[in-house]
Design a protein around this motif. Structure first.
Motif, PDB file in Angstrom:
ATOM      1  N   GLY A  43       0.811  -1.217   0.000  1.00  0.00           N
ATOM      2  CA  GLY A  43       0.000   0.000   0.000  1.00  0.00           C
ATOM      3  C   GLY A  43       0.838   1.257   0.000  1.00  0.00           C
ATOM      4  N   ASN A  44       2.075   1.153  -0.497  1.00  0.00           N
ATOM      5  CA  ASN A  44       2.975   2.305  -0.429  1.00  0.00           C
ATOM      6  C   ASN A  44       2.628   3.401  -1.426  1.00  0.00           C
ATOM      7  N   ILE A  45       2.123   3.026  -2.612  1.00  0.00           N
ATOM      8  CA  ILE A  45       1.704   4.023  -3.587  1.00  0.00           C
ATOM      9  C   ILE A  45       0.341   3.622  -4.135  1.00  0.00           C
ATOM     10  N   PRO A  46      -0.426   4.550  -4.699  1.00  0.00           N
ATOM     11  CA  PRO A  46      -1.782   4.223  -5.146  1.00  0.00           C
ATOM     12  C   PRO A  46      -1.797   3.137  -6.221  1.00  0.00           C
ATOM     13  N   LEU A  47      -2.668   2.143  -6.025  1.00  0.00           N
ATOM     14  CA  LEU A  47      -2.883   1.051  -6.983  1.00  0.00           C
ATOM     15  C   LEU A  47      -1.600   0.278  -7.299  1.00  0.00           C
ATOM     16  N   VAL A  48      -0.744   0.122  -6.306  1.00  0.00           N
ATOM     17  CA  VAL A  48       0.537  -0.544  -6.557  1.00  0.00           C
ATOM     18  C   VAL A  48       0.368  -2.008  -6.972  1.00  0.00           C
ATOM     19  N   GLY A  49      -0.765  -2.634  -6.619  1.00  0.00           N
ATOM     20  CA  GLY A  49      -0.967  -4.032  -6.972  1.00  0.00           C
ATOM     21  C   GLY A  49      -1.824  -4.246  -8.201  1.00  0.00           C
ATOM     22  N   PHE A  50      -2.120  -3.172  -8.932  1.00  0.00           N
ATOM     23  CA  PHE A  50      -3.060  -3.276 -10.042  1.00  0.00           C
ATOM     24  C   PHE A  50      -2.523  -4.133 -11.191  1.00  0.00           C
ATOM     25  N   HIS A  51      -1.230  -4.086 -11.444  1.00  0.00           N
ATOM     26  CA  HIS A  51      -0.670  -4.885 -12.533  1.00  0.00           C
ATOM     27  C   HIS A  51      -0.859  -6.381 -12.264  1.00  0.00           C
ATOM     28  N   ASP A  52      -0.623  -6.809 -11.023  1.00  0.00           N
ATOM     29  CA  ASP A  52      -0.868  -8.209 -10.674  1.00  0.00           C
ATOM     30  C   ASP A  52      -2.343  -8.561 -10.868  1.00  0.00           C
ATOM     31  N   PHE A  53      -3.213  -7.649 -10.493  1.00  0.00           N
ATOM     32  CA  PHE A  53      -4.664  -7.851 -10.587  1.00  0.00           C
ATOM     33  C   PHE A  53      -5.089  -8.121 -12.022  1.00  0.00           C
ATOM     34  N   ILE A  54      -4.677  -7.270 -12.959  1.00  0.00           N
ATOM     35  CA  ILE A  54      -5.099  -7.477 -14.346  1.00  0.00           C
ATOM     36  C   ILE A  54      -4.354  -8.651 -14.982  1.00  0.00           C
ATOM     37  N   SER A  55      -3.143  -8.932 -14.512  1.00  0.00           N
ATOM     38  CA  SER A  55      -2.401 -10.077 -15.049  1.00  0.00           C
ATOM     39  C   SER A  55      -3.129 -11.379 -14.763  1.00  0.00           C
ATOM     40  N   VAL A  56      -3.640 -11.500 -13.547  1.00  0.00           N
ATOM     41  CA  VAL A  56      -4.389 -12.715 -13.189  1.00  0.00           C
ATOM     42  C   VAL A  56      -5.627 -12.842 -14.066  1.00  0.00           C
ATOM     43  N   LEU A  57      -6.333 -11.747 -14.256  1.00  0.00           N
ATOM     44  CA  LEU A  57      -7.572 -11.803 -15.037  1.00  0.00           C
ATOM     45  C   LEU A  57      -7.307 -12.156 -16.496  1.00  0.00           C
ATOM     46  N   VAL A  58      -6.333 -11.508 -17.135  1.00  0.00           N
ATOM     47  CA  VAL A  58      -6.097 -11.782 -18.557  1.00  0.00           C
ATOM     48  C   VAL A  58      -5.548 -13.191 -18.768  1.00  0.00           C
ATOM     49  N   SER A  59      -4.996 -13.771 -17.704  1.00  0.00           N
ATOM     50  CA  SER A  59      -4.509 -15.153 -17.800  1.00  0.00           C
ATOM     51  C   SER A  59      -5.621 -16.168 -17.621  1.00  0.00           C
ATOM     52  N   GLY A  60      -6.839 -15.688 -17.408  1.00  0.00           N
ATOM     53  CA  GLY A  60      -7.994 -16.582 -17.328  1.00  0.00           C
ATOM     54  C   GLY A  60      -8.293 -17.109 -15.944  1.00  0.00           C
ATOM     55  N   HIS A  61      -7.589 -16.617 -14.925  1.00  0.00           N
ATOM     56  CA  HIS A  61      -7.780 -17.113 -13.565  1.00  0.00           C
ATOM     57  C   HIS A  61      -8.767 -16.242 -12.781  1.00  0.00           C
ATOM     58  N   LYS A  62      -9.155 -16.750 -11.643  1.00  0.00           N
ATOM     59  CA  LYS A  62      -9.908 -15.966 -10.672  1.00  0.00           C
ATOM     60  C   LYS A  62      -8.921 -15.290  -9.727  1.00  0.00           C
ATOM     61  N   VAL A  63      -9.279 -14.103  -9.246  1.00  0.00           N
ATOM     62  CA  VAL A  63      -8.379 -13.354  -8.386  1.00  0.00           C
ATOM     63  C   VAL A  63      -9.007 -13.176  -7.003  1.00  0.00           C
ATOM     64  N   LEU A  64      -8.196 -13.457  -5.995  1.00  0.00           N
ATOM     65  CA  LEU A  64      -8.586 -13.264  -4.598  1.00  0.00           C
ATOM     66  C   LEU A  64      -7.647 -12.221  -4.012  1.00  0.00           C
ATOM     67  N   VAL A  65      -8.174 -11.036  -3.710  1.00  0.00           N
ATOM     68  CA  VAL A  65      -7.347  -9.891  -3.361  1.00  0.00           C
ATOM     69  C   VAL A  65      -7.392  -9.604  -1.869  1.00  0.00           C
ATOM     70  N   LYS A  66      -6.213  -9.516  -1.265  1.00  0.00           N
ATOM     71  CA  LYS A  66      -6.086  -8.990   0.098  1.00  0.00           C
ATOM     72  C   LYS A  66      -5.310  -7.678  -0.006  1.00  0.00           C
ATOM     73  N   GLN A  67      -6.026  -6.570   0.181  1.00  0.00           N
ATOM     74  CA  GLN A  67      -5.414  -5.258   0.034  1.00  0.00           C
ATOM     75  C   GLN A  67      -4.711  -4.814   1.304  1.00  0.00           C
ATOM     76  N   SER A  68      -3.764  -3.920   1.146  1.00  0.00           N
ATOM     77  CA  SER A  68      -3.186  -3.238   2.296  1.00  0.00           C
ATOM     78  C   SER A  68      -4.219  -2.281   2.873  1.00  0.00           C
ATOM     79  N   THR A  69      -4.210  -2.122   4.181  1.00  0.00           N
ATOM     80  CA  THR A  69      -5.129  -1.160   4.801  1.00  0.00           C
ATOM     81  C   THR A  69      -4.815   0.275   4.370  1.00  0.00           C
TER      82      THR A  69
END
Length: 352
Positions: free
Chosen positions: A99-125
């Motif tokens: 959670g150090n910068i805004p949307l820092v995990g977004f690339h991982d998020f879309i990578s999982v989706l375009v690879s055809g998988h389901k994504v389970l996200v645990k965000q930083s507070t």
């Protein structure tokens, strides 16, 4: 859902994000879902600032604009067309986000989706406001995302693989907790810049962007300089002075005052321009409002030093950059194929 479906939705998402501006966002009537999501995104931008003292509108909008610039037909084609994703998908991939910068995990998020998988996200507070709106927007574009995107505030459970980002300390916990599962575990990394003394004022101004964007909190932020022996820092300080308003931000100013006091009490030799402290140090990770530097005499030897420490370095920044380096002003503008820690996320996801 095909790869072309994902590309289409991400292109639309990029156009949606493009609307949000630093001074006044401009609502485009032709963007799908605007009646529902435009005002909600504006609200969550304000909320993100409230929940994280390091976030401000300028940096959040910068992040949204960079993602908008990335999610174009050309970029998505260049990113994904070299992979065979025809047999990929069907797994649940957990993502533990920093959670150090805004949307820092977004690339991982879309990578999982375009690879055809389901994504389970645990965000930083520290960064929980923006991504759920984006996820809801994707679900609005295609209801099939409703079964593919899930958020949790609890421990990750019922997943097949994991991507986790944290500090060196949390990485040890991740490696233990996620043992036995395919994983990408990311640790602390920092970025460095190599100066020759031949840089122009414009070059050094662009370097200021690499140092100060997001207050220096990202792994792609330059936290150390390598300079020639007897380097004159006067031109460097003059070029970056446009960033001096940072000292008016309380959290940044508190770090500046604290680190300066610690260094002075330890009788370290410092260079200081009133908002940035330069300290000669062999380490890579400088504290906020500080920048480490080392001198070099032989570029070839410096290259060997950086190669030896490659596991600690995210980006190497220099004026005449090669394919493995970044030019001034570009560290916070990565392409979709610029993978964190040089680990190909799509390749990993295609094989789990």
């Amino acid at each position: 859902m095909t790869i072309d479906d994902h590309k289409s939705h991400l292109i639309t998402l990029g156009k949606f994000l493009q609307q949000f501006q630093l001074t006044e966002s401009v609502k485009n009537k032709d963007i799908p879902g605007n009646d529902k999501f435009f005002a909600e995104m504006e609200e969550k931008i304000d909320s993100a600032i409230h929940y994280n003292g390091w976030f401000n509108r300028e940096n959040i909008i910068f992040s949204l604009q960079q993602w908008s610039n990335a999610l174009t037909p050309r970029n998505l084609k260049l990113w994904l067309d070299s992979y065979n994703l025809s047999e990929s998908g069907g797994k649940t991939v957990g993502i533990v986000m920093a959670g150090n910068i805004p949307l820092v995990g977004f690339h991982d998020f879309i990578s999982v989706l375009v690879s055809g998988h389901k994504v389970l996200v645990k965000q930083s507070t520290s960064d929980q406001q923006l991504l759920p709106v984006i996820a809801a927007y994707l679900m609005h574009l295609d209801k099939r995302y409703e079964e593919r995107i899930r958020f949790t505030k609890d421990r990750l459970e019922d997943f097949d693989a994991v991507i986790a980002t944290g500090s060196n300390n949390t990485a040890r916990y991740f490696e233990y907790y996620f043992k036995g599962k395919p994983s990408i575990i990311r640790k602390n990394r920092n970025s460095v810049a190599i100066l020759t003394g031949e840089e122009t004022k414009e070059d050094l101004q662009k370097l200021g962007e690499d140092i100060f964007r997001y207050y220096g909190l990202g792994c792609r932020n330059v936290s150390k300089l390598y300079v020639p022996e007897n380097y004159d820092f006067d031109s460097f300080f003059k070029a970056i002075y446009e960033w001096n308003p940072l000292i008016n931000q309380n959290k940044y100013a508190n770090n500046y005052d604290y680190n300066k006091a610690v260094y002075l009490m330890s009788e370290f030799k410092l260079l200081d321009n009133g908002f940035l402290i330069l300290k000669e140090d062999e380490s890579f990770g400088s504290p906020i409002a500080s920048l480490f530097y080392e001198t070099y005499s032989n570029p070839k030897e410096l290259e060997e030093v950086l190669e030896k420490n490659s596991d600690n370095i995210q980006c190497i920044v220099k004026k005449d950059s090669n394919k493995n380096e970044v030019t001034f002003g570009q560290t916070q503008k990565p392409e979709l194929w610029d993978y964190a820690d040089n680990v190909d996320t799509i390749e990993f996801l295609s094989k789990i």
